[in-house]
Design a protein around this motif. Structure first.
Motif, PDB file in Angstrom:
ATOM      1  N   VAL A  67     -29.490 -46.870  97.190  1.00  0.00           N
ATOM      2  CA  VAL A  67     -28.092 -47.260  96.994  1.00  0.00           C
ATOM      3  C   VAL A  67     -27.280 -47.023  98.265  1.00  0.00           C
ATOM      4  N   ASP A  70     -28.036 -49.654 100.819  1.00  0.00           N
ATOM      5  CA  ASP A  70     -27.805 -51.045 100.436  1.00  0.00           C
ATOM      6  C   ASP A  70     -26.459 -51.533 100.982  1.00  0.00           C
ATOM      7  N   PHE A  72     -24.687 -53.858 100.069  1.00  0.00           N
ATOM      8  CA  PHE A  72     -23.793 -54.274  98.994  1.00  0.00           C
ATOM      9  C   PHE A  72     -22.735 -53.206  98.710  1.00  0.00           C
ATOM     10  N   PHE A  73     -23.109 -51.932  98.933  1.00  0.00           N
ATOM     11  CA  PHE A  73     -22.213 -50.831  98.618  1.00  0.00           C
ATOM     12  C   PHE A  73     -21.452 -50.316  99.848  1.00  0.00           C
ATOM     13  N   PRO A  97     -19.893 -48.914  88.705  1.00  0.00           N
ATOM     14  CA  PRO A  97     -20.563 -49.447  87.512  1.00  0.00           C
ATOM     15  C   PRO A  97     -21.973 -49.963  87.791  1.00  0.00           C
ATOM     16  N   GLU A  98     -22.179 -50.609  88.950  1.00  0.00           N
ATOM     17  CA  GLU A  98     -23.504 -51.131  89.272  1.00  0.00           C
ATOM     18  C   GLU A  98     -24.515 -49.997  89.422  1.00  0.00           C
ATOM     19  N   VAL A  99     -24.078 -48.902  90.028  1.00  0.00           N
ATOM     20  CA  VAL A  99     -24.954 -47.741  90.192  1.00  0.00           C
ATOM     21  C   VAL A  99     -25.214 -47.092  88.845  1.00  0.00           C
ATOM     22  N   ARG A 100     -24.186 -47.000  88.048  1.00  0.00           N
ATOM     23  CA  ARG A 100     -24.326 -46.402  86.721  1.00  0.00           C
ATOM     24  C   ARG A 100     -25.384 -47.157  85.909  1.00  0.00           C
ATOM     25  N   PHE A 101     -25.361 -48.478  85.989  1.00  0.00           N
ATOM     26  CA  PHE A 101     -26.341 -49.296  85.276  1.00  0.00           C
ATOM     27  C   PHE A 101     -27.758 -48.962  85.731  1.00  0.00           C
ATOM     28  N   MET A 102     -27.947 -48.831  87.042  1.00  0.00           N
ATOM     29  CA  MET A 102     -29.272 -48.541  87.575  1.00  0.00           C
ATOM     30  C   MET A 102     -29.750 -47.153  87.165  1.00  0.00           C
TER      31      MET A 102
END
Length: 291
Positions: A67, A70, A72-73, A97-102
């Motif tokens: 992460v 990446d 993207f972040f 939220p994207e990290v939380r999902f992963m």
């Protein structure tokens, strides 16, 4: 107290313990602030059983490095190492939220089991006011240590196995309270022996630490966050996702709704037989106003 009936093996395990919400009931001048803006209505203690700490640690560390690297972040505040948040360790409240999902998807792949105890702070307000009316010298403990110790006792009264185990609990405040934590567990163990005539296995080690040093504390934070969202906001999707790994939620402030065969609403115990849903706990909590 409840003895879990599902079969157990003798694999040594580690329980990671943390809390969600804040213990505050009163503000300046004795004003009730529980369940107001910036102050939670519920206080929750939870423990997460992990049977392969090394595997969980390796996977979360690998994900965190991916992460951080990446593009993207890039420029996401919580990924700034100087802020010491997601770039250092996972924390559901702070993570994008994207990290939380992963993280949730990763945790679902591991052999983890979650147990929690919940208190409705508005019920505690009623108790504190009634007690003060009887004893004017009584004061609610604003540090929350008394409340935390109470929930810890309940948390470890739920016997979910006889395996050798180690306990790592998250530090509260600036000073470790290892002795108080151990005493709370021992007190509940004495009660179990008195009530059932059985001796619960004692932990082989009890540590007080911080999330950046233990992946298991980062993981239990995610399960507690999911449960907290359910109670505070009536948002069920995160709890639904972790429910397959949830052994039990003990809600200390659920009131009976009917006589006859005991239901989760009567016992306050939510588990595989009596899942915790918006309907099964309907009628109590902030969720009534927000759904």
């Amino acid at each position: 107290m409840s003895v879990n009936s599902e079969p157990e093996d003798s694999t040594p395990v580690t329980w990671f313990v943390d809390e969600a919400g804040d213990p505050t009931l009163f503000g300046k001048g004795g004003k009730v602030v529980a369940a107001t803006e910036g102050c939670s209505r519920f206080f929750i203690a939870g423990k997460l059983e992990c049977r392969d700490v090394d595997a969980l640690t390796a996977d979360l560390e690998r994900l965190r490095k991916d992460v951080v690297a990446d593009p993207f972040f890039k420029d996401v505040p919580s990924l700034d190492p100087a802020r010491k948040r997601t770039a250092v360790h996972f924390h559901a409240k702070d993570d994008p939220p994207e990290v939380r999902f992963m993280v949730y998807k990763l945790l679902a792949l591991h052999d983890l089991r979650f147990v929690a105890v919940v208190r409705d702070k508005l019920r505690l307000v009623d108790y504190a006011l009634q007690r003060r009316g009887i004893d004017p010298t009584y004061r609610y403990d604003p540090t929350g240590h008394e409340l935390y110790d109470e929930l810890t006792q309940h948390l470890f009264s739920r016997l979910h196995g006889w395996s050798d185990h180690k306990i790592v609990f998250a530090q509260r405040g600036h000073k470790p309270r290892t002795k108080a934590f151990v005493d709370a567990i021992a007190q509940e163990g004495d009660g179990f022996t008195r009530d059932f005539g059985l001796s619960k296995p004692k932990p082989t080690e009890v540590l007080c630490s911080v999330p950046k040093d233990h992946a298991g504390l980062q993981a239990v934070d995610y399960y507690l966050w999911a449960l907290q969202r359910f109670y505070e906001r009536g948002e069920a999707r995160y709890l639904n996702f972790v429910w397959p790994q949830t052994l039990e939620v003990l809600d200390l402030d659920v009131e009976p709704t009917r006589k006859g065969k005991k239901s989760a609403r009567q016992t306050g115990i939510f588990n595989k037989e009596h899942p915790l849903t918006l309907e099964s706990r309907a009628g109590v909590g902030r969720m009534d106003r927000e759904i």
